[in-house]
Each structure stands twice: as C-alpha cells, then as structure tokens.
Design a protein around this motif. Structure first.
Motif, PDB file in Angstrom:
ATOM      1  N   ASP A 143       0.805  -1.212   0.000  1.00 60.69           N
ATOM      2  CA  ASP A 143       0.000   0.000   0.000  1.00 60.69           C
ATOM      3  C   ASP A 143       0.841   1.267   0.000  1.00 60.69           C
ATOM      4  O   ASP A 143       0.298   2.374  -0.130  1.00 60.69           O
ATOM      5  CB  ASP A 143      -0.947   0.004   1.194  1.00 60.69           C
ATOM      6  N   GLN A 144       2.178   1.146   0.125  1.00 62.99           N
ATOM      7  CA  GLN A 144       3.019   2.348   0.070  1.00 62.99           C
ATOM      8  C   GLN A 144       3.029   2.968  -1.320  1.00 62.99           C
ATOM      9  O   GLN A 144       3.443   4.126  -1.498  1.00 62.99           O
ATOM     10  CB  GLN A 144       4.461   2.030   0.512  1.00 62.99           C
ATOM     11  N   TYR A 145       2.586   2.184  -2.311  1.00 61.43           N
ATOM     12  CA  TYR A 145       2.540   2.711  -3.668  1.00 61.43           C
ATOM     13  C   TYR A 145       1.149   3.243  -4.011  1.00 61.43           C
ATOM     14  O   TYR A 145       0.853   3.495  -5.186  1.00 61.43           O
ATOM     15  CB  TYR A 145       2.928   1.621  -4.675  1.00 61.43           C
ATOM     16  N   TYR A 146       0.294   3.430  -3.017  1.00 60.31           N
ATOM     17  CA  TYR A 146      -1.072   3.902  -3.261  1.00 60.31           C
ATOM     18  C   TYR A 146      -1.254   5.312  -2.733  1.00 60.31           C
ATOM     19  O   TYR A 146      -0.715   5.679  -1.684  1.00 60.31           O
ATOM     20  CB  TYR A 146      -2.093   2.954  -2.627  1.00 60.31           C
ATOM     21  N   ASP A 147      -2.035   6.093  -3.435  1.00 61.42           N
ATOM     22  CA  ASP A 147      -2.408   7.451  -3.042  1.00 61.42           C
ATOM     23  C   ASP A 147      -3.931   7.539  -3.011  1.00 61.42           C
ATOM     24  O   ASP A 147      -4.632   6.592  -3.365  1.00 61.42           O
ATOM     25  CB  ASP A 147      -1.833   8.480  -4.030  1.00 61.42           C
ATOM     26  N   THR A 148      -4.433   8.688  -2.626  1.00 62.61           N
ATOM     27  CA  THR A 148      -5.891   8.912  -2.581  1.00 62.61           C
ATOM     28  C   THR A 148      -6.247  10.129  -3.411  1.00 62.61           C
ATOM     29  O   THR A 148      -5.419  11.024  -3.621  1.00 62.61           O
ATOM     30  CB  THR A 148      -6.380   9.119  -1.139  1.00 62.61           C
ATOM     31  N   TYR A 149      -7.468  10.115  -3.898  1.00 63.73           N
ATOM     32  CA  TYR A 149      -7.977  11.298  -4.577  1.00 63.73           C
ATOM     33  C   TYR A 149      -9.381  11.578  -4.067  1.00 63.73           C
ATOM     34  O   TYR A 149     -10.096  10.682  -3.624  1.00 63.73           O
ATOM     35  CB  TYR A 149      -7.961  11.112  -6.092  1.00 63.73           C
ATOM     36  N   GLN A 150      -9.751  12.830  -4.099  1.00 63.74           N
ATOM     37  CA  GLN A 150     -11.027  13.296  -3.560  1.00 63.74           C
ATOM     38  C   GLN A 150     -12.135  13.036  -4.562  1.00 63.74           C
ATOM     39  O   GLN A 150     -12.020  13.312  -5.750  1.00 63.74           O
ATOM     40  CB  GLN A 150     -10.928  14.793  -3.257  1.00 63.74           C
ATOM     41  N   LEU A 151     -13.264  12.483  -4.043  1.00 65.52           N
ATOM     42  CA  LEU A 151     -14.372  12.147  -4.927  1.00 65.52           C
ATOM     43  C   LEU A 151     -15.303  13.321  -5.180  1.00 65.52           C
ATOM     44  O   LEU A 151     -15.951  13.403  -6.227  1.00 65.52           O
ATOM     45  CB  LEU A 151     -15.163  10.975  -4.345  1.00 65.52           C
ATOM     46  N   ASP A 152     -15.414  14.239  -4.212  1.00 66.42           N
ATOM     47  CA  ASP A 152     -16.296  15.400  -4.403  1.00 66.42           C
ATOM     48  C   ASP A 152     -15.710  16.580  -3.650  1.00 66.42           C
ATOM     49  O   ASP A 152     -14.687  16.469  -2.979  1.00 66.42           O
ATOM     50  CB  ASP A 152     -17.721  15.101  -3.928  1.00 66.42           C
ATOM     51  N   ASN A 153     -16.388  17.707  -3.752  1.00 65.33           N
ATOM     52  CA  ASN A 153     -15.880  18.934  -3.131  1.00 65.33           C
ATOM     53  C   ASN A 153     -16.107  18.988  -1.639  1.00 65.33           C
ATOM     54  O   ASN A 153     -15.635  19.909  -0.970  1.00 65.33           O
ATOM     55  CB  ASN A 153     -16.515  20.160  -3.806  1.00 65.33           C
TER      56      ASN A 153
END
Length: 906
Positions: free
Chosen positions: A587-597
């Motif tokens: 999981d160290q190669y994983y990031d997150t992105y925001q789904l909504d505002n």
C-alpha cells in the motif's frame, strides 16, 4: 596391329566429335555401307536404313576379317590420347582391313571421357571417317538395343545414327531426347555443328509416357540449341494422336535449367458487382539463383484493381523464406449513387526460417501476417477463399542467442502482433527484450548430486522489457499509434528449492523478488467536480515479492477383475497436490484522490494503474490451492492366437486426464472459495477421436439481482455446486490409410493467411499456380497404379474424413443458455485413381443454418490437370473451372473460367 589401329580410330572419332551429341545410321549386316554423299545425291527423301539382323550362330566370318569372340573390356592409354578408352561387345569384335571397318556386335559399348555410346551394333569406317550405330532385328522382326548416346546430362536415344567425324555433320532417325521438361521426338534430325540441330516432323511434349504420349505438339520444322532454346515453325496440338485446330505459325521456347523472367498470362471472367476482369496477370523476375519476384495484379472494368508482390528466397544450409505484399482498391456501385463505396485493403505476409546447422547458438525466425482487418472478407481474389472466416491475424519476428558461458546466458529480441478482425483491435510489442541467466546452485558442486534442501537451493535472474502498443485498424502506423505506447522493464530473481519428506512426498518452496521500471504512470485528481486522469511520462519503479510452496505425491490404485476377463484390470493414477502462496500488501505505492468537493469521500489508487506489468496490490493474499489430477488406463486381454506371451494383454488409455482445481483465500472476508474447475479428456478409436470436456462449478449462490453472495448454494436450497459454464469439443479424423492418417498442409496459402491447416473452413487456392487443391505431391505412375489394384469392385479408393463438434453452455446468471453448438465436416475421396472429390461444410445448431460450404473436384489428366471449385451459397458464393498443362514451361496453355464472390463493402 589391330589393337593400335582400333585406338587410332577411336581417337580420331572422339577428338573430332568433341562435346557434341553422336549421330549415326543403322546398316544392314553383310551389305556394304552407302557413303553419306551418295545418299544425299541419289534421293530427295530421308529414308531410314534397315536394322542389323541377328547373325546365324553357324556363320563363319571371312578369312579377311579378324574376329575375337566375347572379349573383355579393353583399356589403353597411348601417346596423344588424353583419357582412357573402353570398349566391349557381347558377341564379337572384328576389324575388316578391306572395308576399313571396325565392328562391335550385340550390346556394343564405347566409353571415352564423359561420352557413353551403346547400341546393338557399332561400325566405324576409319577410311571414310564415318560412324554407324544401329539396332538389332531378330527372326520375328522385333527390334532391340536401340542406340543410346550420353554426354554429361544430355541423352539421345534413336533408331539409328550416322555421323561424319571430319565434317561433324550427322543424321539421326527417330531420335528421342529430353530437353528440360520437354521430351523431343524427331523423325529426321540433322546436325549442322556442335550446338545447332534441325528437325523435321518433330513432336515435343511434357508427357511422362514417352512411347504413347497423351498429347504432343507436331512441328514441321524445328531448330534446337540444346540447353538454350527451341524455335519451331508451323505447329499444332495433337491429343490422343488426333489433330486439334489449336496451332501457331511459330514459337520460341527457352531451354535452360535456370529460372527465366517472363510474362504471366492472366485469367479472365466477369462479376455482377464489378464487371469484367483480368486476374493474376503480371511479370515474373528471375533476379538471381537465391531470390525471385513475381509482380501480378487484377483489374475490373468498374475501376477496382489490385496488385501483389511475391518473392521467394533461399540460401541452402543457411535460410529460406518468402515475402508476399498484397493491395486491393475495391469499388462498389457507381459514383454518385447512395450505395457507392470504396475500400483500400492490404496484407503483408513474411515467413523466414533458418537452418539449424547455420548457427547453433543463434536463430532468426519470422512469421508475419498483418494488414487490413477486412482484407480476407472483402478480397476478390480466389486464392483467399477459405480465409474469410479468420478471426485473428498474428505475427512474430524474433532473434535469439545463447552464450555458452557458465552459467549459460540466453538473450532474445522479438516483435509480436495480434489483430482481431472482428473488433479491429491491434496489440503489438515493438520490441520485447528478454534475457536470463541459467540456474545457479551456490551450495552444490557442479558434478555432485543435488540432494536435500540446501544443495537444491538455486537462483536465477530474468529480465523482460517491452514497448507495447494498443491501437485500431484505422490508426495503424499513424502518429496516434505511437502516442499511447507503454514501455517498461521488469527484473525478477526467483529462489527455489525442492526435497522429499517421508520418502513419498515432494516438497518445493520458493520466493520471487521483482523490480519493475515503467515510463508511463498516471495522476488522478478532482478538477471542477470532474475526476481527471492525466498520463505522466517519465521513469518510475516499484518492488514486490511473494512466497510460495507446494507438496504433492502420487497414488496408484488397481482394480483387478481376473485374467479370464476381457478387461483384466483398471489402474488409476492420482496426483494430489496442495500449494500455498503469500503476497503482502504494497500500500506504500497507493495514493488517494477526492471524490467530491465536500472533502469527505476519498478513494485509493496507484499511479501504476494500467501499467505494462500490472500494478502492486494494496491487500495481502493468503491462498491455498488444491489440485487433484487423475489418469485411468485398462489392461485388456488380447485374443489373438498368434500373440506372444508378452502380448497376451495390452494397455488401453481410458481417460488421459481428469483434473479438479480450486483455491481458498484465507485473507478474504467473504467468498473465500474460488469456483471448482473440472477438465477431462480422452482419445478413442486408436486415438482418432479426441474428446475434451470442461466445466466450472461455483459453490456460492446468486442473489435475486444475479450477484454472488456469501452463502453456499446448498444452504440456499440448491445443489452442492452451481454449474456456471461448460464446454465440450470433439475432433474425429479417419482415413483409408491408417498409417499416414490425415495430413495437414502447413505450407498452404490458407494456413499462411492465418487459417486452419486442415480444410474444415474450405481451401483457398489460386488455380493458376499449378498446384493441386488437395495438397498432393505429384506422384509417379507406378504409385498411382497401386490405387487401382484389383477389379472394379475391390479397387482401392483413398479417402479421409474430418469431423469437429463444439458445444458451449453458459449459466452465469441463471440464463441456462447454449451459446454455441456447431458441427464442421470435411472430407476427400479418390473416386477413381485419377478423380478426386472434396467437400467442406457444417451446421450451426444455434443459428439454425448451414455454415461455409465448399465442393472441390479434380481430374488428373496425366500431363494435364482439371479443377472445379464451387461455393454454392453464402456471402462467398463462387465457382471456378480450370484445365491446363501441369508443366511450368507450358503453364500458359490453359482455360480458366471463374465467377468471383459478389461481396458488399461494409
């Protein structure tokens, strides 16, 4: 005196004749020879002399003749003679000092350098510088021992021969000689010099039946230059000795053992959609002894056209191959009409193979078949019939080299291509680099046995690099094709060992370390309420590892029924195995992105998503795999009374395989069991019928919406397993010749087009290429006679039959549907020793219709070949008729009529 005189005569004959073909005339025994000048002056008609009659056994030669009874072959080498002269005769040799003649009688033979002369009688007049060779005639009037002359590869047979050793002119009656593919028969032949011959009333043919050819061309005058050319005057064709109106005022035939350039005569016909046409016309270029080029094309009166470049090349003991480039511009309807359409299709084929002895440590090979996805479906050329059903085009070009070091190093560089002609999706690797270092056993000496967990410990190094391209037919070899290319490299170091425990259990364990380099990653983010994924160019890498182990054994089961039973015993071999694999979370190669505002919902992703070698996982797996493989064979009593003690019973395979595989994921919270896969296969009727079966059984039930749920199917009111899919394939091939079976034509045009090597989908063949549609090699007449041994009712009729059945069942979402069920059949039969018939057809039980159907007929007319090919219905409706001479030198003497498919461009 006689011996020296004989050698002087032979020297004068052969040194003056040189490398030319020997000619002479027959003479009648006990009659003086008529000089050549008297023959020419006394009559205007060329008349063949009588044969030499067999002598009376009681005849006594004159006292002026010196005779030697049945001598052995003499060999001598005198001053001025540059080679050994040999002579022999079965009955006698004699020298007549009055007539200045030397006579060899009955099986007379002369040998000098590369010249060989045989005849019933050979008479040499060393005063007039003339040589006679003739046949013998027995008391019943039968002729035997016809003159035979050979020099190098040139052979001449005749009824009688006469030539003058000083003027080098000669005359021969009823000569027979082979000139390339031709056999030439001359009523009267005159030799002007060492390289020019004139013939009167000469016949030439390519028939193998020299005594009674089924056809020939009769030329009133011929000028022949052996090994170079034949020029003929007024000539017409005879079939079965019956003259035909087919004739020409003059003709020129090149006579050479080397390939020559020349025009290729096209075939003509008409099409309802494209009008009249000429097909397969062009020019052949014999560029060298190692390669050639044929440029051919098609033209239709509605404006459609096509051209092809085909080249074959070979360098003996090194490599061989062929290149075929084809292009077609197809026009439908008329410009301005609503159904007007134009299509440009192409296809490139390249095959290259290297001789294994050329370079043992390196190899280059190519098998290329790429082009427009609709080429074979829209092509108007008849050579592509049978290839329109192809769904895929595949190519591979590779170079590999092995470095003989310790440890051994292997290196390969390849380019691959895979094209789906239905979806027009193309996947390519340009190129793929692979390298590997052979296993290294660090704890075991090189020659010592490797036993135990430590000595068996080994490691390897593997490297794989790719530049992968995914595109479509419309973007092939355009800039957009290379824009989305993905490239990367993967290093792997596997470490493994194996050993036995409790004597009967084999254990293997290993770990694998991988490091992946990529040049393409992604970045995902929320922009203006829209999730945007951007491609990022640049170097990046990640590292993974895993662990695996397995244990297995072999169990033998025997069921005995007794030696007096037909089936004496059945043996089952069971090979159970249990495997374990563990892969941690990366999981160290994983990031997150925001789904909504709102900033409350996020989702994980990895920048390596959609990568060339996959992506690292963010959850660990802990799998246990279970597999049980079975084979069944029977011991059957042999009731043959002549069987030996060892052959009293024989083994028969009942099931080649019966396999069960599944797995259990201990890390999963639900649906831990994977579906059970069952496969089985067997061969029946002496391995002529192959049956394969496969089924997928799911232990989990379905919800009302058709989704898998974490409830066993048996607990949901169903059976233990739920059948989700199944497939059955059956292939049956039989023939009248059990030893040879059904041959597959790997080098056929249909196979090179990407089709099947058998004829279940029909046969595509260009009738002008001189090859049989049935893929048979030209047979000798002696072999063809074997097919018709016996009477009419028990004549041998070679035949073969292919059957293929396929059934596919789907029940993933309770549809319980047979998605595919089709039967294909093809066969060939020799109706008579020279009549062949073949067919290909099938039936689709789901669509309820007949599949592609083709009927093939061929008549072997000895030196001629007649074909009829018919596709009676479907989108490929077509028929073609061809009759022509088999020999390549007369391949333009033919009649070809065909009706091409009326296809619509879509």
């Amino acid at each position: 005196m006689r011996t020296n005189l004989f050698h002087i005569v032979l020297l004068a004959i052969f040194l003056t004749v040189g490398g030319s073909t020997a000619f002479a005339q027959e003479i009648k025994s006990k009659k003086p020879a008529v000089p050549a000048e008297k023959q020419n002056s006394s009559t205007k008609t060329e008349k063949q002399p009588d044969a030499v009659a067999a002598p009376d056994n009681t005849a006594i030669p004159d006292t002026t003749e010196v005779a030697i009874a049945k001598p052995v072959a003499d060999t001598v080498k005198k001053k001025g003679i540059d080679a050994i002269i040999k002579r022999s005769a079965k009955d006698y040799e004699k020298v007549d000092q009055k007539k200045k003649e030397l006579t060899l009688y009955n099986e007379a033979e002369l040998y000098y350098k590369d010249i060989e002369l045989k005849a019933g009688v050979i008479i040499m007049n060393y005063e007039k510088d003339e040589v006679f060779a003739g046949r013998l005639k027995d008391s019943l009037g039968n002729y035997s021992q016809l003159p035979y002359f050979k020099q190098g590869s040139n052979i001449v047979e005749a009824d009688s021969i006469h030539f003058n050793t000083v003027s080098k002119k000669a005359r021969v009656w009823n000569s027979r000689s082979d000139q390339g593919e031709f056999t030439v028969f001359g009523e009267v032949t005159k030799k002007e010099n060492d390289s020019v011959y004139f013939m009167k009333n000469a016949k030439f043919t390519t028939s193998k039946n020299k005594k009674n050819p089924e056809y020939y061309f009769l030329a009133r005058k011929i000028k022949l230059v052996p090994g170079e050319k034949v020029v003929v005057g007024p000539t017409n064709m005879y079939i079965a000795d019956v003259p035909t109106p087919l004739g020409i005022p003059f003709a020129f035939f090149p006579m050479t053992t080397k390939a020559e350039s020349g025009f290729i005569i096209p075939s003509y016909g008409d099409s309802n959609a494209r009008g009249y046409y000429l097909q397969d016309g062009g020019y052949y270029l014999a560029l060298s002894d190692y390669y050639d080029l044929a440029v051919t094309g098609d033209y239709y009166t509605n404006g459609s056209y096509g051209f092809r470049f085909q080249s074959n090349y070979a360098n003996r003991y090194h490599y061989s191959g062929n290149l075929n480039i084809r292009f077609e511009n197809l026009v439908t309807s008329e410009r301005g009409l609503p159904d007007y359409a134009r299509a440009n299709n192409y296809n490139i084929q390249w095959s290259h193979s290297q001789d294994s002895k050329a370079s043992p440590n390196s190899r280059f090979a190519a098998s290329v078949n790429l082009g427009s996805s609709r080429y074979f479906r829209q092509s108007m050329n008849t050579a592509n019939i049978g290839s329109s059903l192809n769904n895929t085009l595949q190519s591979s070009v590779s170079y590999s080299k092995t470095f003989q070091t310790v440890p051994q190093v292997n290196f390969s560089l390849s380019a691959t291509h895979s094209q789906n002609t239905n979806t027009q999706v193309i996947n390519m690797t340009l190129p793929t680099l692979q390298a590997s270092v052979d296993r290294i056993f660090p704890f075991a000496p090189g020659d010592a046995p490797k036993k135990g967990i430590i000595k068996n410990l080994n490691l390897q190094y593997n490297l794989r690099g790719e530049n992968r391209i995914a595109t479509t037919d419309s973007l092939f070899f355009k800039p957009e094709m290379f824009r989305d290319a993905k490239s990367g490299m993967q290093h792997s170091i596997p470490i493994s060992t194996n050993f036995k425990i409790f004597k009967h259990f084999s254990v293997s364990a290993g770990t694998n370390y991988q490091e992946t380099w990529v040049m393409n990653t992604i970045n995902r983010s929320l922009v203006n309420d829209t999730i945007v994924t951007r491609d990022v160019k640049g170097f990046d890498s990640y590292r993974t590892y895993n662990f695996s182990s397995s244990i297995g054994t072999t169990v033998y089961g025997m069921f005995n029924f007794g030696d007096d039973k037909k089936i004496q015993a059945i043996r089952q071999v069971i090979r159970p195995s249990i495997s374990y694999s563990y892969t941690p979370s990366f999981d160290q190669y994983y990031d997150t992105y925001q789904l909504d505002n709102t900033g409350t919902q996020y989702r994980d992703y990895t920048r390596f998503e959609g990568g060339l070698f996959g992506a690292p996982g963010n959850s660990y797996s802990n799998n246990i795999g279970i597999a049980v493989n079975n084979t069944f064979e029977a011991k059957v009593r042999n009731d043959d009374e002549n069987a030996t003690e060892e052959d009293k019973s024989k083994k028969v395979m009942l099931l080649n395989n019966l396999n069960f595989t599944t797995s259990y994921n201990m890390a999963a919270d639900s649906l831990a069991w994977s579906p059970l896969r069952v496969t089985a296969g067997t061969a029946l009727f002496k391995d002529k019928m192959n049956i394969n079966f496969g089924a997928t059984l799911d232990p989990y039930a379905l919800s009302n919406s058709g989704q898998r749920i974490d409830t066993y199917n048996i607990d949901n009111g169903g059976s233990l397993f739920r059948l989700t899919s199944a497939n059955v394939t059956l292939n049956y091939s039989i023939s009248s010749d059990e030893a040879s079976g059904n041959k597959k034509n790997e080098d056929s045009q249909t196979a090179r087009n990407g089709g099947r090597t058998d004829d279940l989908f029909g046969v595509g063949n260009d009738m002008n290429n001189g090859k049989s549609m049935f893929g048979d090699e030209e047979e000798d007449d002696s072999k063809k006679k074997d097919k018709s041994e016996g009477t009419f009712f028990n004549a041998k009729l070679p035949w073969n039959l292919n059957l293929a059945y396929s059934l596919t069942y789907n029940n993933n979402n309770r549809e319980r549907k047979v998605s595919g069920s089709s039967l294909m059949v093809s066969g060939n039969v020799d109706i008579t020793p020279r009549w062949k018939m073949g067919f290909s057809s099938g039936y689709d039980f789901v669509q309820k219709g007949v599949t592609f159907t083709q009927l093939r007929f061929e008549r072997d007319l000895l030196s001629w070949r007649m074909d009829f090919n018919w596709v009676p219905f479907g989108t490929n409706t077509y028929w073609g008729f061809f009759i022509g001479i088999k020999s390549s030198i007369l391949s333009d003497i033919k009649y070809d009529k065909r009706q091409v498919p009326d296809r619509v461009i879509r």
